[in-house]
Scaffold this active site. Structure first.
Site, PDB file in Angstrom:
ATOM      1  N   ASP A   1       3.138   2.465  -8.213  1.00 45.62           N
ATOM      2  CA  ASP A   1       4.279   1.562  -8.461  1.00 45.62           C
ATOM      3  C   ASP A   1       4.725   1.548  -9.919  1.00 45.62           C
ATOM      4  O   ASP A   1       5.918   1.487 -10.210  1.00 45.62           O
ATOM      5  CB  ASP A   1       3.915   0.113  -8.080  1.00 45.62           C
ATOM      6  CG  ASP A   1       3.636  -0.041  -6.603  1.00 45.62           C
ATOM      7  OD1 ASP A   1       4.045   0.845  -5.830  1.00 45.62           O
ATOM      8  OD2 ASP A   1       2.993  -1.040  -6.231  1.00 45.62           O
TER       9      ASP A   1
HETATM   10  P1  NAP Z   1      -0.594   1.142  -6.982  1.00 45.32           P
HETATM   11  O1  NAP Z   1       0.879   1.124  -7.011  1.00 45.32           O
HETATM   12  O2  NAP Z   1      -1.295   0.120  -6.185  1.00 45.32           O
HETATM   13  O3  NAP Z   1      -1.000   2.603  -6.454  1.00 45.32           O
HETATM   14  C1  NAP Z   1      -2.306   3.032  -6.445  1.00 45.32           C
HETATM   15  C2  NAP Z   1      -2.333   4.439  -5.815  1.00 45.32           C
HETATM   16  O4  NAP Z   1      -3.653   4.909  -5.994  1.00 45.32           O
HETATM   17  C3  NAP Z   1      -2.052   4.452  -4.332  1.00 45.32           C
HETATM   18  O5  NAP Z   1      -0.750   4.922  -4.050  1.00 45.32           O
HETATM   19  C4  NAP Z   1      -3.146   5.353  -3.756  1.00 45.32           C
HETATM   20  O6  NAP Z   1      -2.534   6.459  -3.073  1.00 45.32           O
HETATM   21  C5  NAP Z   1      -3.907   5.842  -4.956  1.00 45.32           C
HETATM   22  N1  NAP Z   1      -5.359   5.857  -4.745  1.00 45.32           N
HETATM   23  C6  NAP Z   1      -6.128   4.954  -4.115  1.00 45.32           C
HETATM   24  N2  NAP Z   1      -7.407   5.340  -4.095  1.00 45.32           N
HETATM   25  C7  NAP Z   1      -7.460   6.511  -4.750  1.00 45.32           C
HETATM   26  C8  NAP Z   1      -8.507   7.416  -5.061  1.00 45.32           C
HETATM   27  N3  NAP Z   1      -9.785   7.189  -4.688  1.00 45.32           N
HETATM   28  N4  NAP Z   1      -8.200   8.537  -5.748  1.00 45.32           N
HETATM   29  C9  NAP Z   1      -6.914   8.809  -6.102  1.00 45.32           C
HETATM   30  N5  NAP Z   1      -5.886   7.989  -5.835  1.00 45.32           N
HETATM   31  C10 NAP Z   1      -6.158   6.855  -5.165  1.00 45.32           C
HETATM   32  O7  NAP Z   1      -1.229   1.089  -8.446  1.00 45.32           O
HETATM   33  P2  NAP Z   1      -0.558   0.891  -9.847  1.00 45.32           P
HETATM   34  O8  NAP Z   1       0.456   1.945 -10.106  1.00 45.32           O
HETATM   35  O9  NAP Z   1      -1.714   0.735 -10.780  1.00 45.32           O
HETATM   36  O10 NAP Z   1       0.261  -0.453  -9.712  1.00 45.32           O
HETATM   37  C11 NAP Z   1      -0.353  -1.736  -9.642  1.00 45.32           C
HETATM   38  C12 NAP Z   1       0.351  -2.593  -8.603  1.00 45.32           C
HETATM   39  O11 NAP Z   1      -0.372  -3.839  -8.486  1.00 45.32           O
HETATM   40  C13 NAP Z   1       1.776  -2.951  -8.993  1.00 45.32           C
HETATM   41  O12 NAP Z   1       2.586  -3.028  -7.863  1.00 45.32           O
HETATM   42  C14 NAP Z   1       1.605  -4.331  -9.605  1.00 45.32           C
HETATM   43  O13 NAP Z   1       2.777  -5.122  -9.568  1.00 45.32           O
HETATM   44  C15 NAP Z   1       0.534  -4.910  -8.691  1.00 45.32           C
HETATM   45  N6  NAP Z   1      -0.078  -6.063  -9.348  1.00 45.32           N
HETATM   46  C16 NAP Z   1      -0.904  -5.874 -10.411  1.00 45.32           C
HETATM   47  C17 NAP Z   1      -1.387  -6.961 -11.094  1.00 45.32           C
HETATM   48  C18 NAP Z   1      -2.247  -6.816 -12.328  1.00 45.32           C
HETATM   49  O14 NAP Z   1      -2.498  -7.817 -12.971  1.00 45.32           O
HETATM   50  N7  NAP Z   1      -2.697  -5.618 -12.671  1.00 45.32           N
HETATM   51  C19 NAP Z   1      -1.077  -8.241 -10.677  1.00 45.32           C
HETATM   52  C20 NAP Z   1      -0.215  -8.396  -9.589  1.00 45.32           C
HETATM   53  C21 NAP Z   1       0.261  -7.295  -8.940  1.00 45.32           C
HETATM   54  P3  NAP Z   1      -3.391   7.308  -1.992  1.00 45.32           P
HETATM   55  O15 NAP Z   1      -3.894   6.329  -1.001  1.00 45.32           O
HETATM   56  O16 NAP Z   1      -2.391   8.270  -1.445  1.00 45.32           O
HETATM   57  O17 NAP Z   1      -4.490   7.976  -2.735  1.00 45.32           O
END
Ligand code: NAP
Length: 462
Positions: free
Chosen positions: A385
């Protein structure tokens, strides 16, 4: 006399340590010191309280201590880093329940001689304590997939919730004026418990980390109210710190996602999710570790973008090896840190610090974004994301307006993930379909390990 003196001194030192702890926790370089300061402060606070003459039963305190340790220790040791949001939700639930129960017992112990002020703070403590208890349990359930994580919404929901809350507050106000009407106390407690559940039901799982931080703030305010009720200065200070820091953190998270508070609390975000199977079938360019290593070898600047997938795979140590090899070859390597990458604020900083990656290589989003056009490779490891260009231009996207890392502007983009699954927001990522993007399919730890092997092999050959 000595005991009172000891209590006062330990409370003052504890309050100072709590403030310093928050300050130190705000930077990765001093975060460990911050944790220590908080721990010492809490130990002093407990010691200062235990020597007070008002303590009536050390046996019951011991029972609580053993029980709390039996639950808390396994949680701390065995719950993985990726489950920290739900672990935090559970601790808030327990803390808030404690505040609510202390308020309840104070009310029933002193029903007849409660001043208006004490009754007012007790009511605040009980309302916030009980609604935070059930709200945090619901947040835990959603994050742990024990209850459906999608928002459950119906017409007139906000009106129902607000009316219920108004009745709880109205009853509490009446009780403040007539503390002897003890039959109304369970009504206030019961409505608060119900309100906590109803407050969380319309919020999607994707917004739970923000909500957990907000509930943290409520639990803190409840504890501060308890401090007024029990005439305990340290509780007031600690509760106020907890309340304000939780609130500030929620604001930071909302800003990082470009969402307003009301949108998080009433927006039903995550309701219209694009199911992976329904996504337009487009082709992507995949590559092997050998091909990717060849490009990395030739690159003079690489920006690594870690995300939630890196945390799940626990790939940070392999990433460190990759960093070492590339820097030894003279490649400029930086890490681009998005404020909400992963599942909790500072998630990436914690993981990279654990792998001893130098802090000065970690660059915040605003600072690193102008550098992407000059980067030869943007290597995205398990992030999704936070790299989705739709956030910049697609007004229909649920993440529209969320600031992102501009990885698509790098000369070559490599994305390590296991398949085409969406990220937390549940949406497809157009980055994967551009001509300059290479998909490196596999588990982050395994794939980075393969890159390290390829690069080490070629290093020997050189
Ligand atoms: P993300 O959008 O959740 O994407 C994570 C990706 O990691 C997934 O598409 C997944 O695809 C891949 N993945 C999972 N396990 C894996 C593995 N073992 N090896 C390789 N890839 C793997 O992560 P992000 O880009 O870090 O974004 C964070 C999200 O969390 C945002 O939408 C944000 O708004 C939300 N959020 C974060 C917080 C915070 O405080 N950090 C708070 C509220 C909301 P595959 O399954 O295809 O591998």
């Amino acid at each position: 006399m000595i005991a009172t003196y000891f209590t006062q001194v330990s409370y003052i030192i504890a309050a100072a340590l709590f403030i310093l702890s928050l300050k130190w926790l705000s930077h990765p370089g001093t975060a460990r010191r911050g944790v220590r300061a908080g721990e010492i402060g809490m130990a002093l606070a407990i010691a200062g309280t235990l020597v007070q003459s008002g303590i009536v039963s050390y046996q019951w305190i011991l029972v609580g201590f053993v029980l709390g340790t039996a639950i808390g220790l396994p949680m701390a040791v065995w719950m993985p880093m990726t489950h920290v949001p739900q672990r935090t939700a559970l601790s808030h639930a327990f803390g808030a329940l404690a505040a609510g129960l202390v308020g309840t017992s104070e009310y029933y112990l002193h029903t007849t001689d409660l001043s208006t002020f004490t009754m007012a703070v007790l009511s605040l403590e009980v309302i916030l304590g009980f609604l935070t208890f059930t709200g945090s349990l619901m947040a835990f359930g959603k994050l742990q997939d024990l209850v459906p994580s999608r928002p459950l919404v119906y017409k007139g929901q906000n009106a129902v919730n607000l009316s219920l809350f108004a009745v709880a507050v109205g009853t509490a106000v009446y009780l403040v004026m007539h503390p002897g009407r003890s039959e109304l106390f369970p009504v206030v407690a019961g409505l608060s418990l119900l309100f906590g559940v109803l407050l969380i039901i319309p919020i999607g799982g994707a917004d739970m980390p923000t909500v957990v931080s907000l509930l943290n703030s409520y639990a803190g305010l409840s504890a501060a109210a308890m401090g007024f009720a029990l005439d305990n200065n340290l509780l007031i200070v600690a509760g106020a710190l907890d309340g304000s820091s939780g609130f500030i953190l929620s604001v930071i998270m909302c800003r990082a996602m470009n969402r307003s508070f009301s949108n998080v609390l009433f927006g039903g975000f995550g309701q219209v999710r694009v199911v992976a199977g329904e996504m337009e079938k487009r082709s992507v360019r995949s590559a092997t570790a050998e091909e990717a290593a060849g490009i990395l070898e030739a690159a003079s600047s690489v920006v690594i973008v870690p995300g939630y997938g890196m945390a799940v795979a626990q790939a940070q140590h392999k990433v460190r090896e990759l960093y070492d090899i590339l820097t030894r070859r003279g490649t400029e390597v930086k890490f681009a840190i998005h404020p909400v990458a992963g599942r909790m604020p500072g998630h990436m900083n914690v993981l990279l610090a654990e792998a001893d990656i130098p802090y000065d290589r970690l660059v915040e989003m605003e600072e690193v974004n102008p550098e992407f056009p000059q980067a030869d490779v943007a290597l995205v490891i398990g992030a999704n994301d936070v790299t989705n260009p739709a956030a910049r231009h697609d007004k229909t996207s649920p993440i529209f307006g969320m600031p992102i890392l501009d990885v698509d502007k790098a000369r070559t983009v490599m994305v390590i993930k296991r398949g085409m699954s969406p990220g937390f927001a549940g949406i497809d990522n157009e980055l994967y379909y551009t001509d300059k993007t290479m998909m490196l399919f596999g588990d982050a730890k395994v794939f980075v390990g393969e890159l390290v092997k390829e690069l080490t092999g070629s290093h020997v050959r050189v």
